[in-house]
Design a protein around this motif. Sequence first.
Motif, short mmCIF file in Angstrom:
data_model
loop_
_atom_site.label_atom_id
_atom_site.label_comp_id
_atom_site.label_asym_id
_atom_site.label_seq_id
_atom_site.Cartn_x
_atom_site.Cartn_y
_atom_site.Cartn_z
N UNK A 1 -5.92 19.82 2.82
CA UNK A 1 -5.37 19.77 1.47
C UNK A 1 -5.03 18.34 1.05
N UNK A 2 -4.51 17.56 1.98
CA UNK A 2 -4.15 16.17 1.68
C UNK A 2 -5.41 15.38 1.31
N UNK B 1 3.41 23.37 -9.98
CA UNK B 1 3.66 23.50 -8.54
C UNK B 1 3.95 24.95 -8.18
N UNK B 2 3.53 25.34 -6.99
CA UNK B 2 3.82 26.67 -6.52
C UNK B 2 5.30 26.75 -6.11
N UNK B 3 5.87 27.93 -6.19
CA UNK B 3 7.28 28.07 -5.80
C UNK B 3 7.48 27.89 -4.29
N UNK B 4 6.42 28.17 -3.53
CA UNK B 4 6.53 28.05 -2.07
C UNK B 4 5.33 27.28 -1.54
N UNK C 1 5.58 15.84 -2.76
CA UNK C 1 5.67 14.75 -3.74
C UNK C 1 4.48 14.72 -4.68
N UNK C 2 3.35 15.22 -4.19
CA UNK C 2 2.15 15.24 -5.03
C UNK C 2 2.18 16.40 -6.02
N UNK C 3 3.20 17.25 -5.90
CA UNK C 3 3.32 18.34 -6.86
C UNK C 3 2.66 19.64 -6.45
N UNK C 4 2.36 19.76 -5.15
CA UNK C 4 1.72 20.97 -4.69
C UNK C 4 2.66 22.18 -4.77
N UNK C 5 3.89 21.95 -4.43
CA UNK C 5 4.86 23.05 -4.41
C UNK C 5 6.25 22.46 -4.61
N UNK C 6 7.17 23.29 -4.98
CA UNK C 6 8.51 22.79 -5.30
C UNK C 6 9.53 23.16 -4.24
N UNK C 7 9.14 24.10 -3.35
CA UNK C 7 10.11 24.56 -2.33
C UNK C 7 10.87 23.42 -1.75
N UNK D 1 -4.83 29.71 -7.39
CA UNK D 1 -3.59 28.94 -7.26
C UNK D 1 -3.20 28.78 -5.79
N UNK E 1 -7.39 11.65 -6.51
CA UNK E 1 -6.82 10.41 -7.06
C UNK E 1 -7.85 9.29 -7.07
N UNK F 1 2.65 15.21 6.17
CA UNK F 1 1.77 15.71 5.12
C UNK F 1 2.50 16.71 4.22
N UNK G 1 4.27 14.62 1.75
CA UNK G 1 3.28 14.09 0.81
C UNK G 1 2.88 15.14 -0.21
N UNK G 2 2.58 16.33 0.27
CA UNK G 2 2.12 17.38 -0.64
C UNK G 2 3.20 17.78 -1.62
N UNK H 1 -5.54 26.59 -4.03
CA UNK H 1 -5.50 25.27 -4.68
C UNK H 1 -6.88 24.70 -4.91
N UNK I 1 2.42 7.05 -1.31
CA UNK I 1 3.44 8.07 -1.14
C UNK I 1 3.82 8.29 0.32
N UNK I 2 3.19 7.52 1.21
CA UNK I 2 3.55 7.58 2.62
C UNK I 2 4.51 6.44 2.94
N UNK J 1 -6.29 16.12 -2.25
CA UNK J 1 -5.43 15.43 -3.22
C UNK J 1 -5.81 13.96 -3.33
#
Lengths: 168, 168
Positions: A37-38, A4-7, B162-168, B81, A45, B156, B159-160, B84, A143-144, A41
């Motif tokens: 982006x959603x 995961x990205x930090x931001x 939770x999907x692991x896109x970012x950790x912020x 990155x 899946x 969204x 969702x993103x 994405x 996840x919604x 993803x």
Amino acid sequence: MGTPLPRDPIADARLNWERHGWSDVAAPMAAITAIMRTQQILLGRIEAVLKPFGLTFARYELLALLSFARSGALPMNKASALLQVHPTSVTNAVDRLQEAGLVIRSPHPTDGRTTLIELTSDGRALAKRATAVLNSEVFGQSGFGDQDVDQLIRILGTFRRNAGDFSG
Amino acid sequence: MGTPLPRDPIADARLNWERHGWSDVAAPMAAITAIMRTQQILLGRIEAVLKPFGLTFARYELLALLSFARSGALPMNKASALLQVHPTSVTNAVDRLQEAGLVIRSPHPTDGRTTLIELTSDGRALAKRATAVLNSEVFGQSGFGDQDVDQLIRILGTFRRNAGDFSG
DNA sequence: TCCAAACCCTTGGATGTCCTAGTATATTGC
DNA sequence: GCAATATACTAGGACATCCAAGGGTTTGGA
């Protein structure tokens, strides 16, 4: 993709927009980018679940559409309209499904221009199995939250109607 | 594509799901399908706007990303990155942008494995012009209400994350 | 009746995305 | 210091999407 990205990159893009004086469109830009982006993803899946069946999402959609048709058959132009993709995309999908023995092409009884796509018994069985896994692995674990699902359906439904998708 | 359908195909799919006893996942199925379709519509609008500039959305995104980097340059893995997308997709986009003279590849000063993508002055100018049109023609006329934009960003975004896109 | 316009599908070309594998460079551990 | 592992980019292949163009079939107006 793994880490995961930090931001949040979309939140960052929004800040960049605002910094450049485009604050009036920064929010819709962020919303639209988030939709893109959603989709990416979710498609990932879905394709992962369908891969063991030898299906892609495009082919699955066609198979599912046919399985809901009473006769199990549809004209190609009808399928193109309902799936809302270009006719050549349907041609492509039918080619591959036909190679796999899941559908067959047959001439339209009265209109010589039209080709009917017909589900084989293998095709019908595969659609059923694939749908079951998709339901449990993707749609059942979207996840919604329930309320968010309703919001999405409402917001995107309005958008699609305004975009000319349907008139209902 | 031209003529609106008499009925919403996604609402119909939802009814079909419910009729087959999959009511528990019919709503998320409809929401996910609506996201897929909305993305398709939005991408079409964006590509139509970018076409006169000789850009696709993928290339524009890379150009825009570079234009926000202070130095106007980024390592390819960093771009991959942040956007994405798969590294090979970045390679592809850079190839074409470089042919068009909008970016150049340059070696990383300390890491021999890394290639930097650098914006040319032409690239920077084109990014600016394309963004202006995109802002006015697409983001400024998204068709989403202000409240809906906020809802989308919230839903969204969750969702993103939770999907692991970012950790912020 | 008959030909032009409309419609349906397919082919060929351009793009983008991903995956797998391969080459080159860095880093790590012994 | 050197070998093993990790990282970065590129090449080739499979798919999907769209557009433009072409050939066959229907329809509708003169």
